[in-house]
Scaffold this active site. Structure first.
Site, PDB file in Angstrom:
ATOM      1  N   ASP A 187     -31.058-101.766 -24.675  1.00 44.83           N
ATOM      2  CA  ASP A 187     -31.953-102.292 -25.847  1.00 44.83           C
ATOM      3  C   ASP A 187     -33.175-102.157 -25.336  1.00 44.83           C
ATOM      4  OD1 ASP A 187     -29.723-103.540 -27.443  1.00 44.83           O
ATOM      5  OD2 ASP A 187     -29.188-104.485 -25.699  1.00 44.83           O
ATOM      6  N   ARG A 246     -20.326-104.161 -30.314  1.00 44.89           N
ATOM      7  CA  ARG A 246     -20.343-103.683 -31.556  1.00 44.89           C
ATOM      8  C   ARG A 246     -19.369-102.625 -31.650  1.00 44.89           C
ATOM      9  NH1 ARG A 246     -25.708-105.592 -32.478  1.00 44.89           N
ATOM     10  NH2 ARG A 246     -25.724-107.278 -34.304  1.00 44.89           N
ATOM     11  N   HIS A 275     -22.155-105.638 -19.639  1.00 45.82           N
ATOM     12  CA  HIS A 275     -22.595-107.138 -19.279  1.00 45.82           C
ATOM     13  C   HIS A 275     -22.160-107.408 -17.706  1.00 45.82           C
ATOM     14  CE1 HIS A 275     -21.912-107.828 -23.683  1.00 45.82           C
ATOM     15  NE2 HIS A 275     -23.379-108.171 -23.582  1.00 45.82           N
TER      16      HIS A 275
END
Length: 302
Positions: free
Chosen positions: A169, A206, A58
């Site tokens: 992603d 995760r 991030h």
């Protein structure tokens, strides 16, 4: 600046624009086409959308946004619309204080962290269509519809010129780009390379679910992708065989899919640019990863 609802967000964005009107924007001087497209000639605004539990991946998105824009807005919201039954909505890590520290370190101007976005849940939602029915969508029906509904809402609320998303992603990025193109959103979508640990593991919120042993087992995903990429000159069958051999030899890795797909439409590839994508469970944690590669143009895709 932390804001928690739509009214506070609107006020914060107005304040940013007013402050900029009395100071020459710094990043806009070299923002190129983005500056020319900026709404009403205001400073260039970027958004980075997250579900919190911020990590170096991030942070790399925030840095990329900071380098290209005068105003950076980060959103933090665990979107219930993209979680299915039995998924980890309730236990998804929520670390707002630490997330705010990351945002402050990376120079974020506004952090939008609402408690809710859609209340009640929306009757009208965005749909990913065929792009959302394959790969991740086959295992997580409705996931991409929920994701696009949230992304579309955030784009409407923040009104950015630039939106930054991670390439890890990959299917999400393809769906967002198609939504923006098909529905004429006035925003440029920018993909940022996957951030990895020194040993190759793709950074993910995760990863905190993994035990030490499982984390070691999870390295099979990135190793499989590397093996596949190394075989790319020999064509699609060789790519898949090399990657599959690594996964088959790995302990503790339950593979959901390993596939080659086109980077624009996730369709079959006959050569040229391709994505090699993998999803697997390690313990109870579902992980995804991918790598871009080039296939020989005379090779039939899988």
């Amino acid at each position: 600046m932390l804001v928690r609802d739509r009214a506070e967000l609107r006020a914060a964005l107005v304040a940013l624009d007013r402050a900029a009107s009395s100071h020459p924007p710094a990043a806009a001087q070299d923002a190129g086409p983005a500056r020319a497209a900026s709404r009403h000639d205001r400073p260039v605004r970027a958004v980075v959308m997250t579900m919190g539990a911020l990590h170096e991946g991030h942070a790399s998105l925030l840095r990329a946004a900071r380098a290209r824009a005068d105003q950076v807005v980060a959103t933090i919201f665990v979107n219930p619309l993209q979680f299915g039954a039995g998924e980890d909505l309730d236990r998804y890590p929520r670390t707002l204080a630490a997330d705010l520290a990351v945002c402050a370190r990376e120079g974020v101007d506004v952090v939008f962290a609402p408690a809710v976005i859609h209340d009640p849940p929306p009757l009208v939602r965005f749909g990913a269509g065929p792009l959302g029915a394959v790969l991740e969508g086959a295992s997580r029906p409705g996931h991409f519809d929920g994701m696009l509904t949230l992304v579309g809402t955030m784009l409407h609320l923040v009104q950015p010129d630039l939106a930054f998303f991670g390439r890890k992603d990959a299917q999400q990025l393809v769906c967002i780009r198609r939504m923006v193109a098909d529905l004429a959103f006035d925003v440029t979508v920018i993909g940022v390379e996957t951030a990895r640990e020194p040993d190759g593991l793709a950074r993910s919120s995760r990863n905190v679910y993994l035990t030490a042993e499982q984390r070691t087992e999870a390295l099979a995903l990135s190793r499989a992708l590397a093996a596949g990429a190394a075989a790319s000159a020999d064509g699609a069958p060789a790519v898949l065989a090399a990657a599959r051999a690594v996964l088959d030899a790995a302990d503790g890795v339950d593979v959901d899919y390993l596939e080659l797909a086109g980077p624009e439409d996730l369709g079959p590839v006959r050569g040229g640019p391709a994505l090699l994508l993998v999803a697997a469970r390690v313990g109870t944690t579902r992980l995804i990863d991918n790598v871009s590669l080039i296939l020989p143009t005379d090779t039939q895709g899988a």
